[in-house]
Scaffold this active site. Sequence first.
Site, PDB file in Angstrom:
ATOM      1  N   ASP A  29      12.299   1.068   2.731  1.00 32.91           N
ATOM      2  CA  ASP A  29      11.204   1.036   1.756  1.00 32.91           C
ATOM      3  C   ASP A  29      10.610  -0.370   1.635  1.00 32.91           C
ATOM      4  O   ASP A  29      11.293  -1.366   1.874  1.00 32.91           O
ATOM      5  CB  ASP A  29      11.748   1.497   0.390  1.00 32.91           C
ATOM      6  CG  ASP A  29      10.624   1.891  -0.554  1.00 32.91           C
ATOM      7  OD1 ASP A  29       9.490   2.117  -0.093  1.00 32.91           O
ATOM      8  OD2 ASP A  29      10.884   1.974  -1.780  1.00 32.91           O
ATOM      9  N   GLY A  30       9.332  -0.413   1.258  1.00 31.64           N
ATOM     10  CA  GLY A  30       8.697  -1.698   0.960  1.00 31.64           C
ATOM     11  C   GLY A  30       7.623  -2.129   1.940  1.00 31.64           C
ATOM     12  O   GLY A  30       7.058  -3.220   1.804  1.00 31.64           O
ATOM     13  N   ASN A  31       7.308  -1.270   2.908  1.00 33.48           N
ATOM     14  CA  ASN A  31       6.269  -1.631   3.896  1.00 33.48           C
ATOM     15  C   ASN A  31       4.914  -1.892   3.232  1.00 33.48           C
ATOM     16  O   ASN A  31       4.201  -2.832   3.595  1.00 33.48           O
ATOM     17  CB  ASN A  31       6.068  -0.494   4.908  1.00 33.48           C
ATOM     18  CG  ASN A  31       7.283  -0.237   5.753  1.00 33.48           C
ATOM     19  OD1 ASN A  31       8.209  -1.038   5.771  1.00 33.48           O
ATOM     20  ND2 ASN A  31       7.291   0.879   6.455  1.00 33.48           N
ATOM     21  N   ARG A  42      -1.992  -1.101   4.032  1.00 33.56           N
ATOM     22  CA  ARG A  42      -0.611  -0.602   4.033  1.00 33.56           C
ATOM     23  C   ARG A  42      -0.093  -0.293   5.441  1.00 33.56           C
ATOM     24  O   ARG A  42       1.083  -0.495   5.748  1.00 33.56           O
ATOM     25  CB  ARG A  42      -0.503   0.644   3.145  1.00 33.56           C
ATOM     26  CG  ARG A  42      -0.757   0.368   1.673  1.00 33.56           C
ATOM     27  CD  ARG A  42      -0.695   1.649   0.865  1.00 33.56           C
ATOM     28  NE  ARG A  42       0.603   2.280   0.978  1.00 33.56           N
ATOM     29  CZ  ARG A  42       1.677   1.960   0.263  1.00 33.56           C
ATOM     30  NH1 ARG A  42       1.606   0.997  -0.646  1.00 33.56           N
ATOM     31  NH2 ARG A  42       2.808   2.586   0.439  1.00 33.56           N
ATOM     32  N   ASN A  77       5.997  12.326   0.855  1.00 35.77           N
ATOM     33  CA  ASN A  77       5.040  11.324   1.323  1.00 35.77           C
ATOM     34  C   ASN A  77       3.687  11.922   1.720  1.00 35.77           C
ATOM     35  O   ASN A  77       2.704  11.182   1.898  1.00 35.77           O
ATOM     36  CB  ASN A  77       5.625  10.495   2.481  1.00 35.77           C
ATOM     37  CG  ASN A  77       6.687   9.505   2.043  1.00 35.77           C
ATOM     38  OD1 ASN A  77       7.631   9.202   2.785  1.00 35.77           O
ATOM     39  ND2 ASN A  77       6.568   8.961   0.829  1.00 35.77           N
ATOM     40  N   TRP A  78       3.602  13.253   1.820  1.00 35.22           N
ATOM     41  CA  TRP A  78       2.299  13.898   2.066  1.00 35.22           C
ATOM     42  C   TRP A  78       1.339  13.665   0.910  1.00 35.22           C
ATOM     43  O   TRP A  78       0.126  13.867   1.047  1.00 35.22           O
ATOM     44  CB  TRP A  78       2.475  15.408   2.268  1.00 35.22           C
ATOM     45  CG  TRP A  78       3.310  15.778   3.447  1.00 35.22           C
ATOM     46  CD1 TRP A  78       4.607  16.205   3.422  1.00 35.22           C
ATOM     47  CD2 TRP A  78       2.931  15.771   4.831  1.00 35.22           C
ATOM     48  NE1 TRP A  78       5.062  16.452   4.699  1.00 35.22           N
ATOM     49  CE2 TRP A  78       4.043  16.193   5.592  1.00 35.22           C
ATOM     50  CE3 TRP A  78       1.746  15.431   5.511  1.00 35.22           C
ATOM     51  CZ2 TRP A  78       4.022  16.300   6.979  1.00 35.22           C
ATOM     52  CZ3 TRP A  78       1.734  15.538   6.902  1.00 35.22           C
ATOM     53  CH2 TRP A  78       2.849  15.968   7.621  1.00 35.22           C
ATOM     54  N   ARG A  80       0.435  10.957  -0.243  1.00 38.55           N
ATOM     55  CA  ARG A  80      -0.332   9.710  -0.048  1.00 38.55           C
ATOM     56  C   ARG A  80      -1.731  10.025   0.483  1.00 38.55           C
ATOM     57  O   ARG A  80      -2.019  11.160   0.836  1.00 38.55           O
ATOM     58  CB  ARG A  80       0.448   8.804   0.912  1.00 38.55           C
ATOM     59  CG  ARG A  80       1.786   8.420   0.295  1.00 38.55           C
ATOM     60  CD  ARG A  80       2.527   7.410   1.114  1.00 38.55           C
ATOM     61  NE  ARG A  80       3.777   7.064   0.430  1.00 38.55           N
ATOM     62  CZ  ARG A  80       4.490   6.001   0.679  1.00 38.55           C
ATOM     63  NH1 ARG A  80       4.114   5.152   1.594  1.00 38.55           N
ATOM     64  NH2 ARG A  80       5.598   5.769   0.003  1.00 38.55           N
ATOM     65  N   ARG A 197      19.168   0.859   0.487  1.00 28.33           N
ATOM     66  CA  ARG A 197      17.729   0.993   0.209  1.00 28.33           C
ATOM     67  C   ARG A 197      17.144  -0.401   0.045  1.00 28.33           C
ATOM     68  O   ARG A 197      17.625  -1.195  -0.764  1.00 28.33           O
ATOM     69  CB  ARG A 197      17.447   1.816  -1.046  1.00 28.33           C
ATOM     70  CG  ARG A 197      15.933   1.958  -1.249  1.00 28.33           C
ATOM     71  CD  ARG A 197      15.545   2.796  -2.430  1.00 28.33           C
ATOM     72  NE  ARG A 197      14.092   3.017  -2.435  1.00 28.33           N
ATOM     73  CZ  ARG A 197      13.495   4.162  -2.698  1.00 28.33           C
ATOM     74  NH1 ARG A 197      14.212   5.203  -2.993  1.00 28.33           N
ATOM     75  NH2 ARG A 197      12.187   4.267  -2.683  1.00 28.33           N
ATOM     76  N   SER A 205      15.363   8.924  -3.893  1.00 20.49           N
ATOM     77  CA  SER A 205      14.131   9.587  -3.445  1.00 20.49           C
ATOM     78  C   SER A 205      14.390  10.774  -2.504  1.00 20.49           C
ATOM     79  O   SER A 205      13.756  10.887  -1.448  1.00 20.49           O
ATOM     80  CB  SER A 205      13.190   8.570  -2.789  1.00 20.49           C
ATOM     81  OG  SER A 205      12.875   7.543  -3.699  1.00 20.49           O
TER      82      SER A 205
HETATM   83  C1  IPE Z   1      11.271   6.875   0.271  1.00 22.01           C
HETATM   84  O1  IPE Z   1      10.350   5.902  -0.093  1.00 22.01           O
HETATM   85  C2  IPE Z   1      10.884   7.527   1.565  1.00 22.01           C
HETATM   86  C3  IPE Z   1      10.946   6.679   2.748  1.00 22.01           C
HETATM   87  C4  IPE Z   1      11.407   5.462   2.813  1.00 22.01           C
HETATM   88  C5  IPE Z   1      10.473   7.301   3.961  1.00 22.01           C
HETATM   89  P1  IPE Z   1       9.150   6.202  -1.102  1.00 22.01           P
HETATM   90  O2  IPE Z   1       8.392   4.945  -1.245  1.00 22.01           O
HETATM   91  O3  IPE Z   1       8.401   7.403  -0.656  1.00 22.01           O
HETATM   92  O4  IPE Z   1       9.914   6.576  -2.443  1.00 22.01           O
HETATM   93  P2  IPE Z   1       9.430   6.498  -3.956  1.00 22.01           P
HETATM   94  O5  IPE Z   1       8.106   7.194  -4.036  1.00 22.01           O
HETATM   95  O6  IPE Z   1       9.304   5.047  -4.316  1.00 22.01           O
HETATM   96  O7  IPE Z   1      10.505   7.174  -4.737  1.00 22.01           O
HETATM   97  C1  IPE Z   2       8.340   2.963   3.095  1.00 19.22           C
HETATM   98  O1  IPE Z   2       7.467   1.999   2.639  1.00 19.22           O
HETATM   99  C2  IPE Z   2       7.748   3.763   4.232  1.00 19.22           C
HETATM  100  C3  IPE Z   2       7.366   5.125   3.877  1.00 19.22           C
HETATM  101  C4  IPE Z   2       7.616   5.699   2.734  1.00 19.22           C
HETATM  102  C5  IPE Z   2       6.653   5.904   4.884  1.00 19.22           C
HETATM  103  P1  IPE Z   2       6.392   2.320   1.505  1.00 19.22           P
HETATM  104  O2  IPE Z   2       5.135   2.747   2.147  1.00 19.22           O
HETATM  105  O3  IPE Z   2       6.935   3.276   0.499  1.00 19.22           O
HETATM  106  O4  IPE Z   2       6.215   0.884   0.850  1.00 19.22           O
HETATM  107  P2  IPE Z   2       6.024   0.571  -0.682  1.00 19.22           P
HETATM  108  O5  IPE Z   2       7.175   1.177  -1.420  1.00 19.22           O
HETATM  109  O6  IPE Z   2       4.711   1.164  -1.110  1.00 19.22           O
HETATM  110  O7  IPE Z   2       6.027  -0.920  -0.750  1.00 19.22           O
HETATM  111 MG    MG Z   3       7.959   3.024  -1.198  1.00 17.06          MG
END
Ligand code: IPE
Ligand code: IPE
Ligand code: MG
Length: 251
Positions: A29-31, A42, A77-78, A80, A197, A205
């Site tokens: 997480d955190g990209n 992003r 994640n759909w 988004r 995480r 999540s």
């Molecule tokens: C969890 O991260 C899913 C992945 C890392 C692929 P999210 O960014 O989707 O989770 P939430 O929304 O912060 O719970």
């Molecule tokens: C995790 O990074 C990758 C995926 C969920 C696909 P995020 O895209 O959730 O990055 P943040 O949480 O918004 O920083």
């Molecule tokens: Mg995230």
Amino acid sequence: MCSAPTIKENMAPSQVVEGGPRHVAIIMDGNGRWATMRGRPRLFGHRAGAKRVREIVEACPDFGVEYLTIFAFSTENWKRTQVEVAGLMSLFRRYISKETRSLNAFGARVRFIGDRVRLDDKLIKLMGELEDATASNTRVHLTIALNYGGRDEVARATQRLAHDVASGKLDPNCVDEETLPKYLDTYVLPDPDLVIRTSGEARISNFLLWQSAYAEYEFIDTLWPDFTKAEFGNLCAAYGVRDRRFGAVKT
Ligand code: IPE
Ligand code: IPE
Ligand code: MG
């Protein structure tokens, strides 16, 4: 007599390093925040995140990790934007095409978990080809969770199990804690020992809900594109000194 469907794939012989985690699962997480901090879109962060994966896969044998499971895209994640989802799908297609050779050369056996039904045909094909190309490798078992959700997985498993009951293949009185995981996407994998995480969020999540019942957790502040082999090694070492009791009292 109770009997459940047999596991079809052979497990790799154990090369567990004393005290280290055999199976590490990572919520990468955190990209998005990593990119935003740099004033970039992003998807720039997702590309940087994908580039981190190889170093972590290749570090596994050094730390005695036999199984690495990474969360790439959740069933949630759909939600988004269409631009981000389409960009991620395109990144997954390119990642698989580009990394097949190096993953294979390294000896990684790649599997995907999650529901493929909603993915596009080209991606489904590439996923199958990567699984087939690496099927005889045993150095590290890399499992990529793509369109994966723990609740969705349990629901799909329950549906398959119910079909087996309805067709008389499975006695409902025999359904227990050993039976149900045989229907999960992870049926050939051991449970994760350590779940990491990144990005400072202290939640799971919907990741590996059943499988992580007794996992150790590490929630770290590092954003996934900044995660390094050194930090991975430190977390594996820290796991080694944890006391896992599984509900028992040490005598
Ligand atoms: C969890 O991260 C899913 C992945 C890392 C692929 P999210 O960014 O989707 O989770 P939430 O929304 O912060 O719970
Ligand atoms: C995790 O990074 C990758 C995926 C969920 C696909 P995020 O895209 O959730 O990055 P943040 O949480 O918004 O920083
Ligand atoms: Mg995230």
